[in-house]
Enzyme design. Structure first.
Site, PDB file in Angstrom:
ATOM      1  N   GLY A  12      39.583  39.659  29.953  1.00 13.04           N
ATOM      2  CA  GLY A  12      39.309  38.515  29.093  1.00 13.04           C
ATOM      3  C   GLY A  12      40.242  38.373  27.912  1.00 13.04           C
ATOM      4  CG  HIS A 106      48.904  31.087  38.525  1.00 12.79           C
ATOM      5  ND1 HIS A 106      48.084  31.896  39.293  1.00 12.79           N
ATOM      6  CD2 HIS A 106      50.140  31.158  39.094  1.00 12.79           C
ATOM      7  CE1 HIS A 106      48.784  32.413  40.281  1.00 12.79           C
ATOM      8  NE2 HIS A 106      50.031  31.993  40.191  1.00 12.79           N
TER       9      HIS A 106
HETATM   10  C1  GRF Z   1      46.122  36.591  33.367  1.00 12.86           C
HETATM   11  O1  GRF Z   1      47.393  37.065  33.686  1.00 12.86           O
HETATM   12  C2  GRF Z   1      45.921  35.192  33.877  1.00 12.86           C
HETATM   13  O2  GRF Z   1      47.084  34.436  33.863  1.00 12.86           O
HETATM   14  C3  GRF Z   1      45.484  35.432  35.295  1.00 12.86           C
HETATM   15  O3  GRF Z   1      44.700  36.578  35.258  1.00 12.86           O
HETATM   16  C4  GRF Z   1      45.039  37.356  34.124  1.00 12.86           C
HETATM   17  C5  GRF Z   1      43.781  37.496  33.321  1.00 12.86           C
HETATM   18  O4  GRF Z   1      43.928  38.321  32.206  1.00 12.86           O
HETATM   19  N1  GRF Z   1      44.806  34.265  35.815  1.00 12.86           N
HETATM   20  P1  GRF Z   1      42.801  38.312  31.083  1.00 12.86           P
HETATM   21  O5  GRF Z   1      41.473  38.597  31.774  1.00 12.86           O
HETATM   22  O6  GRF Z   1      42.813  36.976  30.420  1.00 12.86           O
HETATM   23  O7  GRF Z   1      43.185  39.426  30.175  1.00 12.86           O
END
Ligand code: GRF
Length: 213
Positions: A12, A106
């Site tokens: 998160g 993404h």
């Molecule tokens: C991030 O790299 C986001 O782009 C991808 O999943 C990862 C999530 O990281 N969809 P976090 O949970 O926000 O730390």
């Protein structure tokens, strides 16, 4: 005040970046995870944000889970649903329900490398730049009108981990900015495109960071 509901599955850190940005006119109404053990839930709860866990494994199929999730989301009457590391493929019914008011981040420069292992793919392909994309969510995975992109250089000695870390730093700048622009009513979609996007570049790239408004 615009209410947003953030969906996570794990750490998160993007959710944290949005919360910590304390965007004017934006209230994080709830953080919801499909994994009860997601680390981000405790972080949000500790800050007084409503948190919910809906374990997808307890539902017979994708449609049943998505229906339950939508019901839970809608209790908070969100203006925006922000996917932030939400690791679920969504049904067309779910994406249609939130069309034009659901964003995702993404970790690639879409349309390159939808899906998983984006950084390993960028390195394997010899890409010279990599990055991240905030886009409106459509029924197609990691697709939909692009709101913002962040670009970093791929270095010769990069591993998927070092590249991911550099991109993540940019994600934490890009996503709050995209949410701010959504809340301010600045994101209009025409012909399947967002009319004015945001570009951010990492510190290794020239020219210096710029925004296109
Ligand atoms: C991030 O790299 C986001 O782009 C991808 O999943 C990862 C999530 O990281 N969809 P976090 O949970 O926000 O730390």
């Amino acid at each position: 005040m615009k209410n947003i509901v953030i969906l996570i599955s794990g750490r998160g850190s993007n959710m944290q970046a949005i919360v910590e940005a304390a965007l004017p006119g934006v209230r994080v109404a709830a953080v919801i995870s499909n994994r009860p053990e997601a680390e981000g839930l405790a972080w949000a709860a500790a800050r007084g944000i409503a948190v919910e866990a809906l374990d997808h494994k307890r539902y017979p199929d994708r449609a049943a889970f998505d229906a339950a999730l939508a019901e839970r989301i809608d209790r908070y009457a969100p203006d925006l649903v922000a996917l932030a590391g939400f690791m679920r493929i969504l049904t067309p019914a779910f994406t249609a329900r939130y069309q034009g008011r659901m964003l995702n981040i993404h970790p690639s420069l879409l349309p390159a490398f939808p899906g998983l292992h984006t950084h390993a793919q960028a390195i394997a392909m010899g890409c010279k730049v990599a990055g991240c994309t905030v886009h409106f969510v459509t029924a197609e995975l990691d697709h939909g009108p692009i709101v913002a992109q962040g670009v970093v250089e791929v270095r010769d000695d990069d591993t998927p981990e070092t590249l991911a870390a550099r991109v993540l730093t940019l994600e934490h700048q890009l996503y709050p900015e995209a949410v701010r622009r959504f809340a301010a009513g600045e994101l209009q979609i025409a012909d399947g495109k967002v009319r004015s996007g945001t570009v951010k570049t990492g510190s290794m790239l020239a020219p210096a960071p710029r925004n296109i408004d």
